[in-house]
Scaffold this motif. Structure first.
Motif, PDB file in Angstrom:
ATOM      1  N   GLY A  29      43.196 -63.444  -0.246  1.00 44.76           N
ATOM      2  CA  GLY A  29      43.431 -62.562  -1.386  1.00 44.76           C
ATOM      3  C   GLY A  29      42.197 -61.760  -1.755  1.00 44.76           C
ATOM      4  O   GLY A  29      41.145 -61.863  -1.153  1.00 44.76           O
ATOM      5  N   ILE A  30      42.375 -60.939  -2.777  1.00 41.18           N
ATOM      6  CA  ILE A  30      41.295 -60.096  -3.274  1.00 41.18           C
ATOM      7  C   ILE A  30      40.486 -60.897  -4.282  1.00 41.18           C
ATOM      8  O   ILE A  30      41.036 -61.455  -5.228  1.00 41.18           O
ATOM      9  CB  ILE A  30      41.857 -58.822  -3.936  1.00 41.18           C
ATOM     10  N   ILE A  31      39.194 -60.956  -4.062  1.00 42.91           N
ATOM     11  CA  ILE A  31      38.328 -61.685  -4.988  1.00 42.91           C
ATOM     12  C   ILE A  31      37.467 -60.660  -5.715  1.00 42.91           C
ATOM     13  O   ILE A  31      36.692 -59.939  -5.108  1.00 42.91           O
ATOM     14  CB  ILE A  31      37.428 -62.685  -4.232  1.00 42.91           C
ATOM     15  N   ARG A  32      37.646 -60.579  -7.010  1.00 43.29           N
ATOM     16  CA  ARG A  32      36.836 -59.685  -7.825  1.00 43.29           C
ATOM     17  C   ARG A  32      36.628 -60.333  -9.180  1.00 43.29           C
ATOM     18  O   ARG A  32      37.555 -60.884  -9.757  1.00 43.29           O
ATOM     19  CB  ARG A  32      37.537 -58.334  -7.988  1.00 43.29           C
ATOM     20  N   ARG A  33      35.421 -60.288  -9.677  1.00 46.35           N
ATOM     21  CA  ARG A  33      35.141 -60.857 -10.991  1.00 46.35           C
ATOM     22  C   ARG A  33      35.978 -60.167 -12.048  1.00 46.35           C
ATOM     23  O   ARG A  33      36.191 -58.972 -12.002  1.00 46.35           O
ATOM     24  CB  ARG A  33      33.673 -60.679 -11.350  1.00 46.35           C
ATOM     25  N   GLU A  88      37.510 -48.072 -13.997  1.00 46.08           N
ATOM     26  CA  GLU A  88      37.672 -49.269 -13.179  1.00 46.08           C
ATOM     27  C   GLU A  88      36.311 -49.912 -12.964  1.00 46.08           C
ATOM     28  O   GLU A  88      35.281 -49.291 -13.161  1.00 46.08           O
ATOM     29  CB  GLU A  88      38.292 -48.912 -11.819  1.00 46.08           C
ATOM     30  N   ARG A  89      36.287 -51.161 -12.520  1.00 46.72           N
ATOM     31  CA  ARG A  89      35.032 -51.871 -12.289  1.00 46.72           C
ATOM     32  C   ARG A  89      34.448 -51.601 -10.909  1.00 46.72           C
ATOM     33  O   ARG A  89      33.361 -52.047 -10.594  1.00 46.72           O
ATOM     34  CB  ARG A  89      35.233 -53.372 -12.456  1.00 46.72           C
ATOM     35  N   GLY A  90      35.145 -50.880 -10.061  1.00 48.32           N
ATOM     36  CA  GLY A  90      34.647 -50.584  -8.723  1.00 48.32           C
ATOM     37  C   GLY A  90      35.627 -49.717  -7.971  1.00 48.32           C
ATOM     38  O   GLY A  90      36.641 -49.275  -8.516  1.00 48.32           O
ATOM     39  N   LEU A  91      35.316 -49.470  -6.716  1.00 51.83           N
ATOM     40  CA  LEU A  91      36.216 -48.679  -5.879  1.00 51.83           C
ATOM     41  C   LEU A  91      37.504 -49.449  -5.629  1.00 51.83           C
ATOM     42  O   LEU A  91      37.511 -50.678  -5.662  1.00 51.83           O
ATOM     43  CB  LEU A  91      35.538 -48.370  -4.544  1.00 51.83           C
ATOM     44  N   PRO A  92      38.608 -48.746  -5.379  1.00 55.37           N
ATOM     45  CA  PRO A  92      39.862 -49.449  -5.086  1.00 55.37           C
ATOM     46  C   PRO A  92      39.740 -50.268  -3.803  1.00 55.37           C
ATOM     47  O   PRO A  92      39.000 -49.906  -2.894  1.00 55.37           O
ATOM     48  CB  PRO A  92      40.894 -48.334  -4.937  1.00 55.37           C
ATOM     49  N   PHE A  93      40.466 -51.367  -3.745  1.00 53.45           N
ATOM     50  CA  PHE A  93      40.438 -52.250  -2.587  1.00 53.45           C
ATOM     51  C   PHE A  93      41.123 -51.579  -1.406  1.00 53.45           C
ATOM     52  O   PHE A  93      42.218 -51.033  -1.543  1.00 53.45           O
ATOM     53  CB  PHE A  93      41.147 -53.569  -2.929  1.00 53.45           C
ATOM     54  N   THR A  94      40.493 -51.616  -0.239  1.00 48.64           N
ATOM     55  CA  THR A  94      41.084 -51.075   0.980  1.00 48.64           C
ATOM     56  C   THR A  94      41.629 -52.218   1.823  1.00 48.64           C
ATOM     57  O   THR A  94      40.873 -53.121   2.192  1.00 48.64           O
ATOM     58  CB  THR A  94      40.037 -50.305   1.800  1.00 48.64           C
ATOM     59  N   PRO A  95      42.923 -52.216   2.116  1.00 44.00           N
ATOM     60  CA  PRO A  95      43.473 -53.298   2.952  1.00 44.00           C
ATOM     61  C   PRO A  95      42.776 -53.346   4.314  1.00 44.00           C
ATOM     62  O   PRO A  95      42.362 -52.324   4.862  1.00 44.00           O
ATOM     63  CB  PRO A  95      44.946 -52.912   3.121  1.00 44.00           C
ATOM     64  N   THR A  96      42.656 -54.537   4.844  1.00 44.43           N
ATOM     65  CA  THR A  96      41.959 -54.729   6.121  1.00 44.43           C
ATOM     66  C   THR A  96      42.599 -53.888   7.225  1.00 44.43           C
ATOM     67  O   THR A  96      41.904 -53.356   8.084  1.00 44.43           O
ATOM     68  CB  THR A  96      42.000 -56.218   6.524  1.00 44.43           C
ATOM     69  N   GLU A  97      43.898 -53.734   7.194  1.00 44.70           N
ATOM     70  CA  GLU A  97      44.596 -52.973   8.242  1.00 44.70           C
ATOM     71  C   GLU A  97      44.129 -51.519   8.268  1.00 44.70           C
ATOM     72  O   GLU A  97      44.239 -50.851   9.293  1.00 44.70           O
ATOM     73  CB  GLU A  97      46.111 -53.000   8.010  1.00 44.70           C
ATOM     74  N   LYS A  98      43.640 -50.988   7.162  1.00 42.88           N
ATOM     75  CA  LYS A  98      43.228 -49.600   7.110  1.00 42.88           C
ATOM     76  C   LYS A  98      41.756 -49.412   7.457  1.00 42.88           C
ATOM     77  O   LYS A  98      41.282 -48.287   7.525  1.00 42.88           O
ATOM     78  CB  LYS A  98      43.496 -49.028   5.730  1.00 42.88           C
TER      79      LYS A  98
END
Length: 69
Positions: free
Chosen positions: A38-42, A58-68
């Motif tokens: 899963g996505i781990i973010r504080r 937002e607290r950071g850049l959007p999460f990029t799925p590993t497949e991408k």
């Protein structure tokens, strides 16, 4: 025993290409899924005000799925 990895490493005397960095990033992310899926973010940080100002609320850049990657 074969200790050679298929993941590119950064040579002492130089740098690696962006494509090699992405390959390594993908490999590191796949390994991290074995430990903590899963996505781990504080949820919060002492730097939230600065981060949210930089990343449009937002607290950071959007999460990029590993497949991408």
């Amino acid at each position: 025993m074969n200790l050679r990895s298929n993941v590119p490493s950064i040579p002492i005397e130089g740098s690696i290409s962006y494509e090699d960095w992405l390959k390594g990033r993908r490999y590191r992310r796949e390994l991290s899924k074995l430990v903590a899926p899963g996505i781990i973010r504080r949820k919060s940080s002492s730097r939230d005000r600065r981060l949210k100002k930089l990343f449009k609320g937002e607290r950071g850049l959007p999460f990029t799925p590993t497949e991408k990657l």
